[in-house]
Design an enzyme around this catalytic site. Structure first.
Site: not given
Ligand code: IPM
Ligand code: MN
Length: 348
Positions: A126, A176, A208, A232, A236
């Site tokens: 990032y 990884k 993975d 990240d 999700d």
């Molecule tokens: C999160 C989001 C952010 C990230 C984006 C919006 C930049 O996806 O907080 O997980 O990638 O960190």
């Molecule tokens: Mn995210």
């Protein structure tokens, strides 16, 4: 956010505690009103506060701006970096009454699960430099840099081990290491930090494989530690397995203060949901649970934090479901954002 603040106000009237807060623009709203994703006065207000309760930023309207002016790279990432919020805690909790909202097989999530993702938030791909897109040897070329210093890995590993000590004492570190130099350093450093936490069982997974194991057996995990991008992605995935991204709160914390509390930014783990914006049907639970995390980590108000979490559980048990978690199961009804918020305030 409107529902989250109603919950905070209810905590206030119930406990007699006073919370002073101000509203500041950030992201798309700030670009529209002030031409900048992170206006100076927003940053100053944050600096003068004990915590940031953050809504969601971004949407199709601002996607054509230069990358560094967009809500994500122009506001959210700079805020994380500015305040040194290196530790991102994302509790992926699948409520037993919501297992049917999970897209994975019923027997896998039966009884629910509770996994804490600890994501490194201010390093890796990032933020690593160089980072650019330009023509090299006649063709467009993009470069992002994955870089971690040992000290950055150490400090996030400590957070994960300490969290594991307070939970199931089981830590899975993700890397990884079969491909990346970063992975080798990550694994070696986590091993080193582990020596200080003999009561925590540490294991390692390649990212993975982790993506696969988490979906195969989420109940087998307790705390998952990952670098920025892996965290990240996996958080999700965990949110979805738990039923909905709309349920997942997060705490982004910096260094601990002397009194044990943290300056932090508290936000839903998901971004905005542009497809349903303005319809009043978004699930406010991630934002409301972010208030709970704020009370716990920035204000040391464990009882009040747990009270909000219990109220959310109660509202769910009573059958309230926003569209994202509504499956038509008997005893449940579809509610709006405001109705869900009101239900939680009432339960509180
Ligand atoms: C999160 C989001 C952010 C990230 C984006 C919006 C930049 O996806 O907080 O997980 O990638 O960190
Ligand atoms: Mn995210």
């Amino acid at each position: 956010m409107a529902e989250a603040l109603k919950v905070l106000d209810r905590v206030s009237s119930k406990s007699g505690l006073q919370f002073e807060y101000s509203h500041e623009l950030v992201g798309g709203a700030a670009i529209d009103a002030k031409g900048k994703a992170l206006p100076e006065d927003t940053l100053r207000a944050c600096e003068g506060s004990d915590a940031i309760l953050f809504g969601s930023v971004g949407g199709p309207k601002w996607e054509k701006l230069p990358p560094n002016e967009q809500p994500e790279r122009g506001a959210l990432l700079p805020l994380r970096k500015h305040f040194g919020l290196f530790a991102n805690l994302r509790p992926a909790v699948c409520h037993p009454a919501l297992t049917h909202a999970s897209p994975v097989r019923a027997d896998i999530v039966e009884g629910g699960f509770d996994v804490l993702c600890v994501r490194e938030l201010t390093g890796g791909l990032y933020f690593g430099q160089p980072k650019f897109r330009k023509e090299i040897d006649g063709e467009m070329t993009a470069v992002d840099t994955m870089i971690y210093k040992e000290s950055e890995i150490e400090r996030i590993a400590h957070v994960a081990f300490k969290a594991a000590q307070l939970r199931g004492k089981n830590l899975t570190s993700i890397d990884k290491a079969n491909v990346l130099e970063n992975g080798l350093l990550w694994r070696a450093t986590v091993e080193k930090v582990a020596k200080g936490y003999p009561d925590v069982k540490l294991s390692h997974l390649y990212v993975d494989n982790a993506a696969m194991q988490l979906i195969k057996n989420p109940k087998g995990f307790d705390v998952v530690l990952a670098e920025n991008l892996f965290g990240d992605i996996l958080s999700d995935e965990m949110a979805m397995i738990a039923g909905s991204l709309g349920m997942l709160a997060s705490a982004s914390l910096g260094k601990q203060r002397d009194d044990g509390s943290y300056f932090g930014l508290f936000e839903p783990s998901g971004g905005t949901a542009p497809d349903i914006a303005g319809k009043g049907i978004a699930n406010p639970i991630a934002q409301i649970l972010s208030v709970a995390l704020m009370l716990r980590f920035s204000f040391g108000l464990e009882e009040e934090a747990a009270g909000i979490e219990a109220a959310v559980k109660k509202a769910i048990d009573s059958g309230s479901r926003t569209g994202d978690i509504f499956t038509g199961a008997s005893g449940t009804r579809r509610v709006t954002t405001a109705e869900m918020g009101a239900g939680i305030v009432e339960a509180l």
